[in-house]
Write a protein that holds these residues in place. Sequence first.
Motif, PDB file in Angstrom:
ATOM      1  N   ALA A 445       0.827  -1.202   0.000  1.00  0.00           N
ATOM      2  CA  ALA A 445       0.000   0.000   0.000  1.00  0.00           C
ATOM      3  C   ALA A 445       0.863   1.254   0.000  1.00  0.00           C
ATOM      4  CB  ALA A 445      -0.925   0.004   1.219  1.00  0.00           C
ATOM      5  N   TYR A 446       0.367   2.288  -0.624  1.00  0.00           N
ATOM      6  CA  TYR A 446       0.979   3.611  -0.623  1.00  0.00           C
ATOM      7  C   TYR A 446       0.004   4.615  -0.011  1.00  0.00           C
ATOM      8  CZ  TYR A 446       4.014   1.882  -4.487  1.00  0.00           C
ATOM      9  OH  TYR A 446       4.904   1.178  -5.290  1.00  0.00           O
ATOM     10  N   ALA A 447       0.537   5.764   0.391  1.00  0.00           N
ATOM     11  CA  ALA A 447      -0.289   6.949   0.600  1.00  0.00           C
ATOM     12  C   ALA A 447      -0.359   7.655  -0.748  1.00  0.00           C
ATOM     13  CB  ALA A 447       0.331   7.858   1.648  1.00  0.00           C
ATOM     14  N   HIS A 500      -3.916   1.712  -7.148  1.00  0.00           N
ATOM     15  CA  HIS A 500      -3.528   1.996  -5.767  1.00  0.00           C
ATOM     16  C   HIS A 500      -4.364   3.137  -5.182  1.00  0.00           C
ATOM     17  CE1 HIS A 500      -0.137  -0.621  -4.754  1.00  0.00           C
ATOM     18  NE2 HIS A 500       0.159  -0.609  -6.050  1.00  0.00           N
ATOM     19  N   VAL A 501      -4.625   4.165  -5.987  1.00  0.00           N
ATOM     20  CA  VAL A 501      -5.474   5.265  -5.525  1.00  0.00           C
ATOM     21  C   VAL A 501      -6.872   4.749  -5.186  1.00  0.00           C
ATOM     22  CG1 VAL A 501      -6.639   7.399  -6.245  1.00  0.00           C
ATOM     23  CG2 VAL A 501      -4.218   7.062  -6.763  1.00  0.00           C
ATOM     24  N   LEU A 502      -7.408   3.912  -6.060  1.00  0.00           N
ATOM     25  CA  LEU A 502      -8.757   3.380  -5.852  1.00  0.00           C
ATOM     26  C   LEU A 502      -8.831   2.496  -4.612  1.00  0.00           C
ATOM     27  CD1 LEU A 502      -9.557   2.654  -9.583  1.00  0.00           C
ATOM     28  CD2 LEU A 502     -10.767   4.289  -8.127  1.00  0.00           C
ATOM     29  N   ALA A 503      -7.772   1.743  -4.328  1.00  0.00           N
ATOM     30  CA  ALA A 503      -7.737   0.943  -3.104  1.00  0.00           C
ATOM     31  C   ALA A 503      -7.768   1.858  -1.885  1.00  0.00           C
ATOM     32  CB  ALA A 503      -6.498   0.054  -3.077  1.00  0.00           C
ATOM     33  N   ASN A 504      -7.003   2.970  -1.928  1.00  0.00           N
ATOM     34  CA  ASN A 504      -7.060   3.956  -0.843  1.00  0.00           C
ATOM     35  C   ASN A 504      -8.473   4.483  -0.669  1.00  0.00           C
ATOM     36  OD1 ASN A 504      -3.817   5.644  -1.358  1.00  0.00           O
ATOM     37  ND2 ASN A 504      -4.309   3.680  -0.464  1.00  0.00           N
ATOM     38  N   ASP A 505      -9.090   4.831  -1.786  1.00  0.00           N
ATOM     39  CA  ASP A 505     -10.417   5.444  -1.730  1.00  0.00           C
ATOM     40  C   ASP A 505     -11.464   4.447  -1.237  1.00  0.00           C
ATOM     41  OD1 ASP A 505     -11.676   8.028  -2.329  1.00  0.00           O
ATOM     42  OD2 ASP A 505     -12.941   6.856  -3.669  1.00  0.00           O
ATOM     43  N   THR A 571     -10.788  -8.162   3.598  1.00  0.00           N
ATOM     44  CA  THR A 571     -10.894  -7.614   2.243  1.00  0.00           C
ATOM     45  C   THR A 571     -10.234  -6.258   2.061  1.00  0.00           C
ATOM     46  OG1 THR A 571     -13.080  -6.685   2.780  1.00  0.00           O
ATOM     47  CG2 THR A 571     -13.033  -8.875   1.748  1.00  0.00           C
ATOM     48  N   LEU A 572     -10.045  -5.472   3.111  1.00  0.00           N
ATOM     49  CA  LEU A 572      -9.437  -4.143   2.993  1.00  0.00           C
ATOM     50  C   LEU A 572      -7.957  -4.207   3.351  1.00  0.00           C
ATOM     51  CD1 LEU A 572     -12.183  -1.914   4.662  1.00  0.00           C
ATOM     52  CD2 LEU A 572     -11.901  -2.465   2.237  1.00  0.00           C
ATOM     53  N   PHE A 573      -7.143  -3.411   2.665  1.00  0.00           N
ATOM     54  CA  PHE A 573      -5.693  -3.551   2.863  1.00  0.00           C
ATOM     55  C   PHE A 573      -5.188  -3.185   4.257  1.00  0.00           C
ATOM     56  CE2 PHE A 573      -5.681   0.853   1.078  1.00  0.00           C
ATOM     57  CZ  PHE A 573      -4.916   1.497   2.038  1.00  0.00           C
ATOM     58  N   PRO A 574      -5.860  -2.312   5.053  1.00  0.00           N
ATOM     59  CA  PRO A 574      -5.325  -2.089   6.403  1.00  0.00           C
ATOM     60  C   PRO A 574      -5.411  -3.303   7.311  1.00  0.00           C
ATOM     61  CG  PRO A 574      -6.698  -0.252   5.735  1.00  0.00           C
ATOM     62  CD  PRO A 574      -6.933  -1.355   4.737  1.00  0.00           C
ATOM     63  N   ASN A 724     -12.582  -2.022 -10.873  1.00  0.00           N
ATOM     64  CA  ASN A 724     -12.960  -0.616 -10.829  1.00  0.00           C
ATOM     65  C   ASN A 724     -12.674   0.009  -9.474  1.00  0.00           C
ATOM     66  OD1 ASN A 724     -14.354   1.793 -11.951  1.00  0.00           O
ATOM     67  ND2 ASN A 724     -15.805   1.369 -10.290  1.00  0.00           N
ATOM     68  N   ARG A 725     -12.826  -0.770  -8.394  1.00  0.00           N
ATOM     69  CA  ARG A 725     -12.537  -0.266  -7.042  1.00  0.00           C
ATOM     70  C   ARG A 725     -11.946  -1.401  -6.206  1.00  0.00           C
ATOM     71  NH1 ARG A 725     -14.041   4.587  -5.592  1.00  0.00           N
ATOM     72  NH2 ARG A 725     -14.205   4.130  -3.376  1.00  0.00           N
ATOM     73  N   PRO A 726     -10.675  -1.752  -6.469  1.00  0.00           N
ATOM     74  CA  PRO A 726     -10.056  -2.817  -5.676  1.00  0.00           C
ATOM     75  C   PRO A 726      -9.944  -2.406  -4.217  1.00  0.00           C
ATOM     76  CG  PRO A 726      -8.414  -1.667  -6.976  1.00  0.00           C
ATOM     77  CD  PRO A 726      -9.741  -1.157  -7.441  1.00  0.00           C
ATOM     78  N   THR A 727     -10.004  -3.391  -3.341  1.00  0.00           N
ATOM     79  CA  THR A 727      -9.944  -3.111  -1.900  1.00  0.00           C
ATOM     80  C   THR A 727      -8.536  -3.257  -1.329  1.00  0.00           C
ATOM     81  OG1 THR A 727     -10.530  -5.415  -1.490  1.00  0.00           O
ATOM     82  CG2 THR A 727     -12.337  -3.811  -1.534  1.00  0.00           C
ATOM     83  N   LEU A 728      -7.631  -3.805  -2.117  1.00  0.00           N
ATOM     84  CA  LEU A 728      -6.228  -3.922  -1.696  1.00  0.00           C
ATOM     85  C   LEU A 728      -5.363  -4.195  -2.914  1.00  0.00           C
ATOM     86  CD1 LEU A 728      -5.384  -7.215  -1.749  1.00  0.00           C
ATOM     87  CD2 LEU A 728      -6.813  -7.224   0.295  1.00  0.00           C
TER      88      LEU A 728
END
Length: 862
Positions: A445-447, A500-505, A571-574, A724-728
């Motif tokens: 993950a990135y910021a 990566h942006v979409l995973a953040n969002d 399912t979420l990267f955190p 379209n909106r990956p979770t990680l």
Amino acid sequence: MEQPERQSSFRKCSSAIKTKVVNNLNPVCHSGLELTLKGKFLVAHNHGKSIPGKLVSVQIYSGTEVDPNTGKGKLSEKAYFKHGGSNKNQHDAQTMTYTTRVHVDSHFGIPRAFLIQNNYQKFFLLSASIETSNNQIIYYDCNSWIYPFKKTKSDRLFFSNRCYLPIQTPRALVELRKEELDRLRGNGTGERNEWDRIYDYDCYNDLSDPDKGPDHLRPILGGSKLYPYPRRGRTGRKPSLAGPSTESRPQALNFDIYVPSDERFGPNKLKELKSNCIHAMIHFLPPKAESLLQKNSRSFDSFEEILDMFSSNRNRKVEGWIRDNLKKMIPVEHLKEITRTMKKNPPKFPIPQIISENEWTWKDDIEFGRQMLAGTHPVKIQCLKNFPPKSKFGVESSINPLIIEPKLEGWTLPQALEQGRIFMLDHHDYIIPFLNRMNKNGICAYASRTILFLRSDGMLKPMAIELSLPGSSLGYEVPKVFVPAKQGTEAALWQLAKAHVLANDAVYHQLMSHWLHTHAVVEPFIIATKRRLSVMHPIHRILNPHFKDTMHVNALARLILINSGGILERTLFPGEFSMQISSELYKEWRFDEQGLPADLLKRGIAIEDSDVNNPTGIKLILQDYPYAIDGLEIWVAIKKWVNSFCSFFYNNNDAAIKADVELQGWWSEIRTHGHSDKQSETWWYEMTTLTNLVEALTTLIWTASAQHASLNYGQYDYNGYPPNRPTLCRKFIPNEGTTEFGEFLKDPDKFLLNMLPDRFEMSLAVALVNVLSQHTCDEVYLGCKSSPGWIDNELIQNIFAEFREELKDIQTRILERNRDPKLKNRRGPANIEYTLLYPKMSSSSGSKHETMARGIPNSISI
């Protein structure tokens, strides 16, 4: 001070109306000694059997005549339920009508409350009405489970739908009002039972499961400066054996967790939710055996394989490991019924709208920007006034202005900033402190910061993405900057950066905008309302429809979604840090910024407007922002309704608000108990004026209805197709010259697929959003009445009818805007019509997609 029961008004009533009101308050006295009160009670059963005679009794309280021996209203003799008919509705419940005939003396007065004693099994009481001898009908909205007397040890009390401020309460009801509120508060001790109706607060100390081992330890949220959080409903369960500070956890598969009996789903709701979960599990999740065979092939091999998730050929029988686990979570008779239904009518899952017309639209840069204004998460975009942006840690963005200025349609960067044409999707500051810990767990993950330009056609064009990792020392970061490209290697790298942006969002959407800012922050308001405002209080009456089912939904979320090892951690990267990040962002939460106009001002999307003809008080700088345009119309309609309602009951008198002991206790308890980690903040409204009361109630109703709808019901259309909106993401963007970069160059699409969630994670995420996006069988939408006599006041009912008509007009205007070709963000490249803030004033049937994407439920009910 007791005041006679009367109709209030904004202005002096005419003598004719006064006469009508007085006549309605005095039952006709017959020459005989007795009058007959006719009761009608609507009960929902799942078992289909009527209640045997004399097992349920009713006693009626007078609201106008006092029994000198008790100091309460006169109480009738007992009368018993008599079966009066039934009909089966489309959602399987048997709705049965029971009647009673209660004989009272001619001076009994007006019935304003009743006691019900149940000596049968539990049942769900929908509503009641009592007809007096002069044909006046007194309505009671109940919507509650009635448990056996042997469990509760007390009769259940219901008040009629007449509202009174505390000071106006008839003397016959004063003691009953006080006793009922005392009963609902309990004494703050003991483990709660299913049949209890006790509301109390607790921290989120039930997300850990230390009995499973140290990997399942999570911080207690709430009650500390390090981990502040809103409070949740107290269950009083015993401490965990391995962790005394942690509450023990019930069995997740049983869906069984305490909420007060008034907050529990109706007889169809839980059954329907379980059924939807089962359908989604069977359709989207790979069987256990299949997933075991895929240990060495965790990714999808092609985008076509992902599309196959939505094929009707995936319907499977309920068997094997699925059946064994379902037996633990749903009664056998329900499971058999669901299995029969699935064989007869297999569930059909629509293709998510993002790929329904073109399976590659999700890659489009303009669609990427449009979804920040009209997708499932349109509340994070902000307008920049300075460039480059800086973090709260003082770290300046590494995006070079020179790569942006040539793309500004002839504007200079300072001009574009001044004109409000530079926007940012910011997922930087809150993620950076967690990245090193998260990225040790196989997550990459990135910021991120995404810079966009507002084109002359009103659409947002992405110009640069900055992805950052923490450096070797505090305040030092390692950034990468990516820019759009049409083809070749740069275009493929740009696609990875967007993922990566979409995973953040997606993470911010689920954990903060959706869970924290609607579900979690509203629960303390519900608890305080039930503890401090009598059901007879007008503010309780206006708020209660917007609290329906929320505590039960939140309890189930603690059970299976946000707990250690729950679905969101999977399912979420955190992962295990998910709720910690949520707690960190609660530190920034302010109730006075949750209203839509205040939120738009904070994000720089709007400026203040002093025009007296503008009811919003703001002016948008984005003219084609579907969420904001539709939302502001809904906001204004809600506020007008709330203002008229409160002005009526408080007679436009600030002094009456200050003197309302229940209201003051309610507002104080919200701060000091419900949001006690925020109690010292100075931004809380002072509950001393009508203006502040209206603003607080409008914000609360907006949050529970329209705001939640805009964030929840579009999830399947957008998140249902994971690319379209990956979770990680499971890979970093490779550096040039590395082996991974060679793999990327060899097959960029394959590299992207390997970077996205694996088969199980992706399937679980799709199954989840499929369930969350569906409106439930007993949904009541904004502007719709839950029952004909929901409030015993004709003027208020007329004002509510005006609110409903305004929402109908808003519907028409939304459809007109959606047809306007100049408003390109209303549909975009994916041709998805923006209807997430479409009120749905009619019950017209439509496709399953319409059921998901249209309608603003009154409450956070899923």
